[in-house]
Design a protein around this motif. Sequence first.
Motif, PDB file in Angstrom:
ATOM      1  N   GLU A   5       7.689  46.729  26.302  1.00  0.00           N
ATOM      2  CA  GLU A   5       8.206  47.080  27.034  1.00  0.00           C
ATOM      3  C   GLU A   5       7.739  45.625  28.660  1.00  0.00           C
ATOM      4  N   LYS A   6       6.779  45.592  28.263  1.00  0.00           N
ATOM      5  CA  LYS A   6       5.774  44.306  28.816  1.00  0.00           C
ATOM      6  C   LYS A   6       6.917  43.002  29.098  1.00  0.00           C
ATOM      7  N   LEU A   7       6.870  42.875  27.979  1.00  0.00           N
ATOM      8  CA  LEU A   7       7.178  41.514  27.816  1.00  0.00           C
ATOM      9  C   LEU A   7       8.975  41.585  27.922  1.00  0.00           C
ATOM     10  N   ARG A   8       9.732  42.810  27.714  1.00  0.00           N
ATOM     11  CA  ARG A   8      10.717  42.675  27.846  1.00  0.00           C
ATOM     12  C   ARG A   8      11.404  42.594  30.260  1.00  0.00           C
ATOM     13  N   ASN A   9      10.165  43.177  30.103  1.00  0.00           N
ATOM     14  CA  ASN A   9      10.000  42.400  31.458  1.00  0.00           C
ATOM     15  C   ASN A   9      10.128  41.992  32.522  1.00  0.00           C
ATOM     16  N   ALA A  10       9.395  40.759  31.688  1.00  0.00           N
ATOM     17  CA  ALA A  10       9.372  39.415  32.186  1.00  0.00           C
ATOM     18  C   ALA A  10      10.347  38.331  31.960  1.00  0.00           C
ATOM     19  N   LYS A  11      10.503  37.706  33.071  1.00  0.00           N
ATOM     20  CA  LYS A  11      11.664  36.936  33.437  1.00  0.00           C
ATOM     21  C   LYS A  11      11.800  35.998  33.646  1.00  0.00           C
ATOM     22  N   SER A  12      10.587  35.399  34.108  1.00  0.00           N
ATOM     23  CA  SER A  12       9.935  33.576  33.250  1.00  0.00           C
ATOM     24  C   SER A  12       9.332  33.311  33.268  1.00  0.00           C
ATOM     25  N   PHE A 133      17.080  34.843  18.112  1.00  0.00           N
ATOM     26  CA  PHE A 133      15.997  36.000  17.649  1.00  0.00           C
ATOM     27  C   PHE A 133      15.761  37.345  18.483  1.00  0.00           C
ATOM     28  N   PHE A 134      14.632  36.578  19.355  1.00  0.00           N
ATOM     29  CA  PHE A 134      14.200  37.295  20.574  1.00  0.00           C
ATOM     30  C   PHE A 134      15.717  37.355  21.995  1.00  0.00           C
ATOM     31  N   ILE A 135      16.283  36.755  22.234  1.00  0.00           N
ATOM     32  CA  ILE A 135      17.437  36.883  22.897  1.00  0.00           C
ATOM     33  C   ILE A 135      18.233  38.508  22.660  1.00  0.00           C
ATOM     34  N   PHE A 140      14.432  43.587  21.887  1.00  0.00           N
ATOM     35  CA  PHE A 140      13.469  42.762  22.145  1.00  0.00           C
ATOM     36  C   PHE A 140      14.392  42.704  23.935  1.00  0.00           C
ATOM     37  N   GLN A 141      15.943  41.616  23.274  1.00  0.00           N
ATOM     38  CA  GLN A 141      16.446  41.674  23.974  1.00  0.00           C
ATOM     39  C   GLN A 141      16.332  40.450  25.516  1.00  0.00           C
ATOM     40  N   LEU A 142      15.159  39.447  25.032  1.00  0.00           N
ATOM     41  CA  LEU A 142      14.736  39.151  26.086  1.00  0.00           C
ATOM     42  C   LEU A 142      15.878  38.007  26.926  1.00  0.00           C
ATOM     43  N   VAL A 143      14.931  37.866  28.064  1.00  0.00           N
ATOM     44  CA  VAL A 143      15.971  36.530  28.782  1.00  0.00           C
ATOM     45  C   VAL A 143      15.885  35.549  28.269  1.00  0.00           C
ATOM     46  N   PRO A 144      17.196  34.708  28.279  1.00  0.00           N
ATOM     47  CA  PRO A 144      16.713  33.185  27.235  1.00  0.00           C
ATOM     48  C   PRO A 144      15.960  32.415  27.685  1.00  0.00           C
ATOM     49  N   GLU A 145      15.203  32.524  28.899  1.00  0.00           N
ATOM     50  CA  GLU A 145      14.000  31.592  29.603  1.00  0.00           C
ATOM     51  C   GLU A 145      13.056  31.694  28.598  1.00  0.00           C
ATOM     52  N   VAL A 146      12.571  33.457  28.617  1.00  0.00           N
ATOM     53  CA  VAL A 146      11.629  33.589  28.324  1.00  0.00           C
ATOM     54  C   VAL A 146      11.719  33.281  26.219  1.00  0.00           C
ATOM     55  N   ALA A 147      12.690  33.721  26.039  1.00  0.00           N
ATOM     56  CA  ALA A 147      13.247  33.403  24.480  1.00  0.00           C
ATOM     57  C   ALA A 147      12.517  32.193  24.547  1.00  0.00           C
ATOM     58  N   THR A 148      13.413  30.679  25.335  1.00  0.00           N
ATOM     59  CA  THR A 148      13.163  29.368  25.003  1.00  0.00           C
ATOM     60  C   THR A 148      11.301  29.558  24.429  1.00  0.00           C
ATOM     61  N   ILE A 149      10.893  29.883  25.532  1.00  0.00           N
ATOM     62  CA  ILE A 149       8.997  29.381  25.828  1.00  0.00           C
ATOM     63  C   ILE A 149       8.247  29.430  24.925  1.00  0.00           C
ATOM     64  N   ILE A 150       8.755  31.146  24.071  1.00  0.00           N
ATOM     65  CA  ILE A 150       7.995  31.544  22.893  1.00  0.00           C
ATOM     66  C   ILE A 150       8.313  30.686  22.008  1.00  0.00           C
ATOM     67  N   ALA A 151       9.816  30.331  21.906  1.00  0.00           N
ATOM     68  CA  ALA A 151      10.150  29.120  20.720  1.00  0.00           C
ATOM     69  C   ALA A 151       9.181  28.218  20.379  1.00  0.00           C
ATOM     70  N   GLN A 152       9.863  27.505  22.332  1.00  0.00           N
ATOM     71  CA  GLN A 152       8.343  26.448  22.268  1.00  0.00           C
ATOM     72  C   GLN A 152       7.432  26.566  21.884  1.00  0.00           C
ATOM     73  N   ILE A 153       6.677  27.439  22.193  1.00  0.00           N
ATOM     74  CA  ILE A 153       5.187  27.761  21.700  1.00  0.00           C
ATOM     75  C   ILE A 153       4.690  27.882  20.079  1.00  0.00           C
ATOM     76  N   ALA A 154       5.868  28.996  19.293  1.00  0.00           N
ATOM     77  CA  ALA A 154       5.817  28.676  18.130  1.00  0.00           C
ATOM     78  C   ALA A 154       6.143  27.652  17.279  1.00  0.00           C
ATOM     79  N   CYS A 155       7.343  26.871  17.437  1.00  0.00           N
ATOM     80  CA  CYS A 155       7.761  25.608  16.850  1.00  0.00           C
ATOM     81  C   CYS A 155       6.987  24.274  17.424  1.00  0.00           C
TER      82      CYS A 155
END
Length: 587
Positions: A5-12, A133-135, A140-155
């Motif tokens: 829930e905390k992760l899904r609430n992150a919008k920026s 996946f995270f979008i 999850f259904q995260l906002v694209p900005e947060v999903a992009t950040i996760i991919a940038q950290i991980a890849c």
Amino acid sequence: MTELEKLRNAKSLSDFASLLGYKPKAFSYILYKIDNEKKYIAFTIPKKTGGERRIKAPIDQLKTLQKRLAELLNGCFEEIFIKDKHNRSISYGFRKDHSIIKNAKNHKNKRHVFNIDLQDFFPSINFGRVRGFFIKNVHFQLVPEVATIIAQIACHNNELPQGSPCSPVISNLIGHLLDIRMVYLAKKAQCTYTRYADDLTFSTNKKEFPEIIASQQSLDSKKWIVGKKLKKEIIKVGFIINENKTSLQNKTVRQIATGLVVNKKVNIKREYYRKAKSMCHALFQSDQFYIGSKLISLPANLEKAKSDEVSPDDSIGIVQRKSQSEEKVLGSIKQLEGILSFIYQVKQPHYVPKNGEKKVEPTAVTNLYRKFLFYKHYFSLDRPLIICEGQTDIIYLKCALMQLEKEYTTLIQKTDNGFVFKIQFLNFTKNLKDVFALPSGTPGLAKLMDIYKEYMAIYYGNGKKHPVIMLVDNDSGAKEIMRKLKDKDPAKPFFYYAENLYIVNIPFGDGDEDMAIEDLFDKETLTTKIENKIFNRKKKIDIKTEYGKTAFATSVVKANRNKIKFDGFKGIFDLFTEVIEDYKAKN
């Protein structure tokens, strides 16, 4: 609020940085300011099956960030698993309280066991796949900005790098999509399915192995190929099968699941144990052993000399093979400990009845592990070793030494990066106690003394370079230890027992009364209250009004080590210093 829930609430970026415990500026610096090619250090390690595996280790700043992301996503993964109401685990890799042993147990005593290996497991999961996946994933259904950040950290370079702390959990999340499809297919084929990272296993007791999963290439062939339906499902979720690593074993041959034998019970391969025994024998005899070998290229002049040995009629392939040679690779104590610990975990039970009696004796595996641990902890020392009655004693001694470092420079050194201890303390782990069947406290130390000479006689290397110092309270609890000691040398305030083992008592105070290590603290420290509770050093305490040794060691001593007076500990450190000098004189 749950992790998910905390992760899904992150919008920026700011929200996500805060969730991982970072300020946006520091978070952005790691992500965008550090040059992409400087974020990782690449190296290779040999594969067990030959060849090399390329590892990309992140720099410390990125590694810390990835660890925090991994912790968050691991919480999400376990939450999803519970939410989906799975009756049992499906994936066993990279998860707490899961292992290849637990994975293999699902496939023991089956008629058929079929194994599949996924090709380039981590690299096949690219940036777009992680982001998508995270979008899109329903959990999850995260906002694209947060999903992009996760991919940038991980890849890195458009793939999940092997060596990143967050690659395992992301591969498990994405691999969960594969698992769902595999479980459905396995159920249809009356098979049991599990996955450990890139290793997929199907097993069944059906007389004929289901063709929907795999079939023989031909009637006279031993090679099994993946069923069309299974292959289609694997490809559909973005993975590729390594066709060279598919195998089926029936119950008449040795069946393997994630490297373990599963015919009747989960067991290790015989050759694996024999190799471990051989490495231990070499270590005990010469202080070194070889863990394997690697191919090396021969120098040009040597290569020519080798090729000159081959007649002109010999094939070119022979000449080419002679341009390489095998070089033995020395193993480390840490590597061998990992091997023996693994064998010990797999081989159950660890103790068996002795000649039908009620008494038990260690199995051959346990005995081998004992010899190794004894070698590591007591024979092969790079510094003097201190053995205490309990873990809290170690906290007291370390805190006291850090405050008194200027007076005991032979025991501790202060550097720009902190303190460096010139002595080491034995951590009596649960595993160490189990292997030696040692009780807690002084009875355990007494039992260790009983076997000390016997085990030391096993080793022929260049060990015992430093003393082992057993620190015991000066009270009635130490009577069992004191009875084992010979007459004390009146000129020395300590006991020499045998080999490199010494016994040191807590020095008496002003009176000749019993002394425990806690008596070395001043009254002010001992009467410190925590949440209006008082300190009680006994095993049984009233938790409503009292706190015990662990809380005293951490919340009183460690938390206030710069304020507490540790003068009472000087007598112990003086004795440690004298013992070290005495052992030097003996050798």
